[in-house]
Motif scaffolding. Structure first.
Motif, PDB file in Angstrom:
ATOM      1  N   UNK A  42       0.813  -1.208   0.000  1.00 24.24           N
ATOM      2  CA  UNK A  42       0.000   0.000   0.000  1.00 24.24           C
ATOM      3  C   UNK A  42       0.847   1.259   0.000  1.00 24.24           C
ATOM      4  N   UNK A  43       2.035   1.169   0.596  1.00 26.61           N
ATOM      5  CA  UNK A  43       2.812   2.361   0.872  1.00 26.61           C
ATOM      6  C   UNK A  43       4.292   2.033   0.923  1.00 26.61           C
ATOM      7  N   UNK A  44       5.110   2.970   0.454  1.00 23.93           N
ATOM      8  CA  UNK A  44       6.567   2.810   0.552  1.00 23.93           C
ATOM      9  C   UNK A  44       7.151   4.074   1.171  1.00 23.93           C
ATOM     10  N   UNK A  45       8.105   3.882   2.061  1.00 23.77           N
ATOM     11  CA  UNK A  45       8.870   4.984   2.635  1.00 23.77           C
ATOM     12  C   UNK A  45      10.221   4.974   1.933  1.00 23.77           C
ATOM     13  N   UNK A  46      10.572   6.090   1.293  1.00 23.48           N
ATOM     14  CA  UNK A  46      11.792   6.170   0.484  1.00 23.48           C
ATOM     15  C   UNK A  46      12.624   7.364   0.946  1.00 23.48           C
ATOM     16  N   UNK A  47      13.914   7.159   1.247  1.00 25.64           N
ATOM     17  CA  UNK A  47      14.764   8.296   1.636  1.00 25.64           C
ATOM     18  C   UNK A  47      14.883   9.307   0.504  1.00 25.64           C
ATOM     19  N   UNK A  48      14.811  10.584   0.834  1.00 26.55           N
ATOM     20  CA  UNK A  48      14.876  11.640  -0.178  1.00 26.55           C
ATOM     21  C   UNK A  48      16.195  11.573  -0.941  1.00 26.55           C
ATOM     22  N   UNK A  49      17.258  11.112  -0.302  1.00 21.27           N
ATOM     23  CA  UNK A  49      18.570  11.068  -0.948  1.00 21.27           C
ATOM     24  C   UNK A  49      18.663  10.007  -2.035  1.00 21.27           C
ATOM     25  N   UNK A  50      17.724   9.086  -2.083  1.00 19.76           N
ATOM     26  CA  UNK A  50      17.801   7.994  -3.052  1.00 19.76           C
ATOM     27  C   UNK A  50      17.525   8.450  -4.491  1.00 19.76           C
ATOM     28  N   UNK A  51      16.815   9.543  -4.681  1.00 17.25           N
ATOM     29  CA  UNK A  51      16.562  10.044  -6.028  1.00 17.25           C
ATOM     30  C   UNK A  51      15.223   9.588  -6.579  1.00 17.25           C
ATOM     31  N   UNK A  52      14.678  10.403  -7.479  1.00 15.65           N
ATOM     32  CA  UNK A  52      13.362  10.143  -8.060  1.00 15.65           C
ATOM     33  C   UNK A  52      13.360   8.895  -8.941  1.00 15.65           C
ATOM     34  N   UNK A  53      14.530   8.449  -9.389  1.00 16.03           N
ATOM     35  CA  UNK A  53      14.610   7.227 -10.197  1.00 16.03           C
ATOM     36  C   UNK A  53      14.041   6.045  -9.419  1.00 16.03           C
ATOM     37  N   UNK A  54      14.245   6.053  -8.122  1.00 14.44           N
ATOM     38  CA  UNK A  54      13.730   4.987  -7.258  1.00 14.44           C
ATOM     39  C   UNK A  54      12.205   4.914  -7.375  1.00 14.44           C
ATOM     40  N   UNK A  62       4.652  -1.423  -9.511  1.00 14.29           N
ATOM     41  CA  UNK A  62       3.320  -1.261  -8.926  1.00 14.29           C
ATOM     42  C   UNK A  62       2.882   0.194  -9.103  1.00 14.29           C
ATOM     43  N   UNK A  63       2.123   0.492 -10.168  1.00 17.33           N
ATOM     44  CA  UNK A  63       1.764   1.878 -10.495  1.00 17.33           C
ATOM     45  C   UNK A  63       0.969   2.629  -9.422  1.00 17.33           C
ATOM     46  N   UNK A  64       0.179   1.914  -8.611  1.00 13.86           N
ATOM     47  CA  UNK A  64      -0.646   2.587  -7.612  1.00 13.86           C
ATOM     48  C   UNK A  64       0.029   2.693  -6.246  1.00 13.86           C
ATOM     49  N   UNK A  65       1.317   2.436  -6.179  1.00 13.04           N
ATOM     50  CA  UNK A  65       2.042   2.508  -4.911  1.00 13.04           C
ATOM     51  C   UNK A  65       2.095   3.950  -4.405  1.00 13.04           C
ATOM     52  N   UNK A  66       1.704   4.146  -3.185  1.00 14.72           N
ATOM     53  CA  UNK A  66       1.805   5.467  -2.555  1.00 14.72           C
ATOM     54  C   UNK A  66       3.186   5.571  -1.924  1.00 14.72           C
ATOM     55  N   UNK A  67       3.787   6.762  -2.043  1.00 19.28           N
ATOM     56  CA  UNK A  67       5.162   6.944  -1.594  1.00 19.28           C
ATOM     57  C   UNK A  67       5.253   8.108  -0.618  1.00 19.28           C
ATOM     58  N   UNK A  68       5.954   7.860   0.484  1.00 17.56           N
ATOM     59  CA  UNK A  68       6.278   8.908   1.445  1.00 17.56           C
ATOM     60  C   UNK A  68       7.791   9.070   1.432  1.00 17.56           C
ATOM     61  N   UNK A  69       8.247  10.287   1.173  1.00 17.31           N
ATOM     62  CA  UNK A  69       9.675  10.578   1.241  1.00 17.31           C
ATOM     63  C   UNK A  69      10.080  10.703   2.698  1.00 17.31           C
ATOM     64  N   UNK A  70      11.250  10.216   3.021  1.00 15.53           N
ATOM     65  CA  UNK A  70      11.785  10.344   4.373  1.00 15.53           C
ATOM     66  C   UNK A  70      12.990  11.262   4.292  1.00 15.53           C
ATOM     67  N   UNK A  71      12.942  12.343   5.054  1.00 17.17           N
ATOM     68  CA  UNK A  71      14.022  13.326   5.034  1.00 17.17           C
ATOM     69  C   UNK A  71      14.600  13.484   6.441  1.00 17.17           C
TER      70      UNK A  71
END
Length: 167
Positions: A42-54, A62-71
Motif C-alpha cells: 500500500x505504501x513505501x517509505x523512500x529516503x529523499x537522498x535515493x533520487x526520483x529514479x527509485x 506497482x503503479x498505484x504505490x503510494x510513496x512517502x519521502x523520508x528526510x
C-alpha cells in the motif's frame, strides 16, 4: 526502503503503534522491486537522498504505490524531480509526532497521474510541487489549527492535507 536499519526499526515500531501493519524492510532498490513483484504494498517509505529514479522504478512494478519521502530534517531541500510523484513527506525527527496523521492523509489522497498537455499558459506550465508544500505544512506544526488544506489547479484536485470527505 531504508538503508539505516536503526531508523527502519523505529519506523516499524511507530507504524505498529498505529495499527497492525505488515511491513517489509529492504535496503536496496533491487530488494524493494522484488518485494513488490511478490506482493502488492500500500505504501513505501523512500529516503529523499535515493533520487526520483527509485520512485519511477517502484511504480513501474506497482503503479498505484503510494510513496512517502523520508528526510533527515525540515531543512533538507526536496528536489523538483519529486514534484507530483509522492504523497507525503516524513521528517525523521517528527516520526513519533506526525506519522499517524501522515499515514491517514496519504491513504486518503487520490492517486494523481500527470499528463503532459500541449497548450498551457505559462503559469500552468510551472509544476506545482505539492511535496514541498506538504513538507512545509508538517514543519510548521499546524497540528489541529488547520482542518484541511487543498491543492488544486482549476477543478482538478492535486493533493490535500488534513481531513476531508469526498464531497
Amino acid at each position: 526502503l531504508e538503508p539505516d536499519r536503526t531508523f527502519a526499526l523505529r519506523l516499524v515500531h511507530a507504524l505498529n503503534r498505529i495499527a497492525p501493519f505488515t511491513v517489509s524492510i529492504v535496503s536496496s532498490l533491487k530488494d524493494a522491486c522484488l518485494q513488490l513483484v511478490q506482493t502488492d504494498h500500500d505504501l513505501a517509505f523512500v529516503p529523499v537522498a535515493e533520487g526520483a529514479k527509485i520512485i519511477r522504478s517502484l511504480r513501474a512494478v506497482q503503479p498505484d504505490l503510494r510513496v512517502i519521502l523520508v528526510t533527515p530534517s525540515g531543512d533538507e531541500e526536496i528536489p523538483m524531480t519529486y514534484s507530483g510523484n509522492v504523497q507525503g513527506v516524513l521528517i525523521k525527527s517528527l516520526l513519533d509526532v506526525e506519522l499517524e496523521l501522515l499515514v491517514e492523509n496519504v491513504a486518503r489522497q487520490p492517486m494523481v497521474h500527470h499528463r503532459q498537455e500541449t497548450a498551457v499558459s505559462q503559469d500552468a506550465a510551472r509544476p506545482l510541487d505539492t511535496t514541498v508544500l506538504i513538507a512545509t505544512l508538517q514543519e510548521a506544526n499546524l497540528g489541529r489549527l488547520m482542518q484541511t488544506i487543498v491543492f488544486a489547479r482549476g477543478s482538478k484536485l492535486l493533493a490535500y492535507w488534513g481531513r476531508m470527505n469526498e464531497r
